[in-house]
Design a protein around this motif. Sequence first.
Motif, short mmCIF file in Angstrom:
data_model
loop_
_atom_site.label_atom_id
_atom_site.label_comp_id
_atom_site.label_asym_id
_atom_site.label_seq_id
_atom_site.Cartn_x
_atom_site.Cartn_y
_atom_site.Cartn_z
N VAL A 100 0.84 -1.20 0.00
CA VAL A 100 0.00 0.00 0.00
C VAL A 100 0.87 1.25 0.00
CG1 VAL A 100 -1.70 1.32 1.31
CG2 VAL A 100 -1.92 -1.17 1.13
N SER A 101 1.88 1.28 0.89
CA SER A 101 2.77 2.45 0.96
C SER A 101 3.50 2.65 -0.35
CB SER A 101 3.77 2.28 2.10
OG SER A 101 3.13 2.28 3.35
N GLY A 102 3.96 1.55 -0.95
CA GLY A 102 4.67 1.65 -2.23
C GLY A 102 3.80 2.19 -3.34
N GLU A 103 2.54 1.81 -3.34
CA GLU A 103 1.62 2.29 -4.37
C GLU A 103 1.37 3.80 -4.21
OE1 GLU A 103 -0.30 1.51 -7.88
OE2 GLU A 103 0.78 0.06 -6.61
N ILE A 104 1.26 4.25 -2.97
CA ILE A 104 1.06 5.69 -2.72
C ILE A 104 2.29 6.48 -3.15
CG2 ILE A 104 0.68 7.43 -0.94
CD1 ILE A 104 -0.92 5.32 0.60
N LYS A 105 3.48 5.98 -2.79
CA LYS A 105 4.71 6.66 -3.20
C LYS A 105 4.83 6.72 -4.72
CE LYS A 105 7.44 5.51 0.91
NZ LYS A 105 8.62 4.77 1.42
N ARG A 106 4.46 5.63 -5.37
CA ARG A 106 4.52 5.60 -6.84
C ARG A 106 3.56 6.63 -7.44
NH1 ARG A 106 3.36 0.75 -7.20
NH2 ARG A 106 5.49 0.00 -6.93
N HIS A 107 2.43 6.80 -6.80
CA HIS A 107 1.46 7.80 -7.25
C HIS A 107 2.07 9.20 -7.21
CE1 HIS A 107 -2.32 10.01 -7.64
NE2 HIS A 107 -1.98 10.70 -6.57
N PHE A 108 2.73 9.51 -6.11
CA PHE A 108 3.37 10.82 -6.00
C PHE A 108 4.47 10.99 -7.03
CE2 PHE A 108 1.66 10.82 -1.57
CZ PHE A 108 0.98 12.01 -1.65
N ARG A 109 5.29 9.97 -7.21
CA ARG A 109 6.43 10.07 -8.13
C ARG A 109 5.99 10.26 -9.57
NH1 ARG A 109 9.26 4.67 -5.74
NH2 ARG A 109 10.10 5.55 -3.81
N ASP A 110 4.98 9.49 -9.96
CA ASP A 110 4.63 9.43 -11.39
C ASP A 110 3.54 10.39 -11.82
OD1 ASP A 110 6.46 7.40 -11.42
OD2 ASP A 110 4.96 5.79 -11.35
N LYS A 111 2.69 10.83 -10.90
CA LYS A 111 1.51 11.57 -11.33
C LYS A 111 1.36 12.96 -10.73
CE LYS A 111 -1.10 7.30 -12.08
NZ LYS A 111 -2.30 6.53 -11.74
N ARG A 112 1.97 13.23 -9.59
CA ARG A 112 1.70 14.50 -8.93
C ARG A 112 2.75 15.56 -9.17
NH1 ARG A 112 -2.42 17.03 -7.59
NH2 ARG A 112 -1.06 18.23 -6.25
N TRP A 113 3.98 15.18 -9.49
CA TRP A 113 5.03 16.18 -9.64
C TRP A 113 4.85 16.93 -10.94
CZ3 TRP A 113 7.87 16.93 -5.40
CH2 TRP A 113 7.88 15.89 -4.45
N GLN A 114 4.81 18.26 -10.87
CA GLN A 114 4.54 19.10 -12.04
C GLN A 114 5.78 19.30 -12.89
OE1 GLN A 114 1.44 19.89 -12.68
NE2 GLN A 114 0.82 18.88 -10.81
N ILE A 115 6.97 19.20 -12.28
CA ILE A 115 8.21 19.25 -13.04
C ILE A 115 9.10 18.13 -12.54
CG2 ILE A 115 8.07 21.74 -13.40
CD1 ILE A 115 10.11 22.10 -11.21
N HIS A 116 10.13 17.84 -13.30
CA HIS A 116 10.98 16.71 -12.94
C HIS A 116 11.75 17.01 -11.66
CE1 HIS A 116 13.60 13.27 -13.24
NE2 HIS A 116 14.65 14.07 -13.13
#
Length: 281
Positions: A100-116
């Motif tokens: 569960v924690s890994g999926e949430i972290k992946r969400h932040f990494r791949d979808k929420r960051w507006q710039i690299h």
Amino acid sequence: MTKATTCPPGSRADLTRLSDDELLGCFRAEPRDSDLRATICEILVQRHEKLVRACVRQYRGSPEPTEDLMQVGYVGLMKAINNYDPELGHSLSAYAAPCVSGEIKRHFRDKRWQIHVRRSAQELLLELRKATEELTHNLGRTPTEAELAERIGVSAEDLLEARQADMAFSTYSLDAPLSDRDDPAQLGDVLGEEDLEMEHTIDMEAVATHWDELPEREQRILVMRFYGNLTQAEIGMRLGISQMHVSRLLARALGHLRSRLLDPADSRVTADVSDVPAGVA
């Protein structure tokens, strides 16, 4: 993998009395489109809802809505339910927590960051938020940067990088109001526009760098031509030379500056062709 078992007949209430391992055995024994399989899945998800919520709680300081993160967490829980093998693990909850924690972290990494943003900075930011919450609870106040750095085991420079990464997490609309007043100014109203004179200023600074490489007479000719707006004939009269000579000196001066400012292979020099007599190089 665990051996498939036959699920005993009974109501949903009977299924809720079974352990996780027993439910998982029934889950794998049923076809994927089975209603019983779907019911078992619902029971397992409801049973471990608190686990998902506990994982999401670590990210309460983020701008992502809690309910959205819960949905992401449920995806991780479903992956755990599908992949967990009771014969190789101690409990479903122990296996599901990192999923569960890994999926949430992946969400932040791949979808929420507006710039690299570098992954190390992203991960440090998540640790920073967790440490801030824990220290605030333990100390009864907001922790200092030094206390946070010591808790996480990083330098002050690393913390600063994480803070800067937080600024890249979300963006603001240019139509966003700057206050809660009636008819407030918008963010776009206070942002500077492109300065049309900036490119000209940069060009002039570049010319100034090589200006002293020109002979004094050629400097005077350029000034009179482009700042005094004099014709070549008028310049020749002031300097006591012919218009053709002025044209040659002007072309040579411009050619030198052009060759210094541009790549020689791309340099195609020329003076003001409106004033250069035909046939004059």
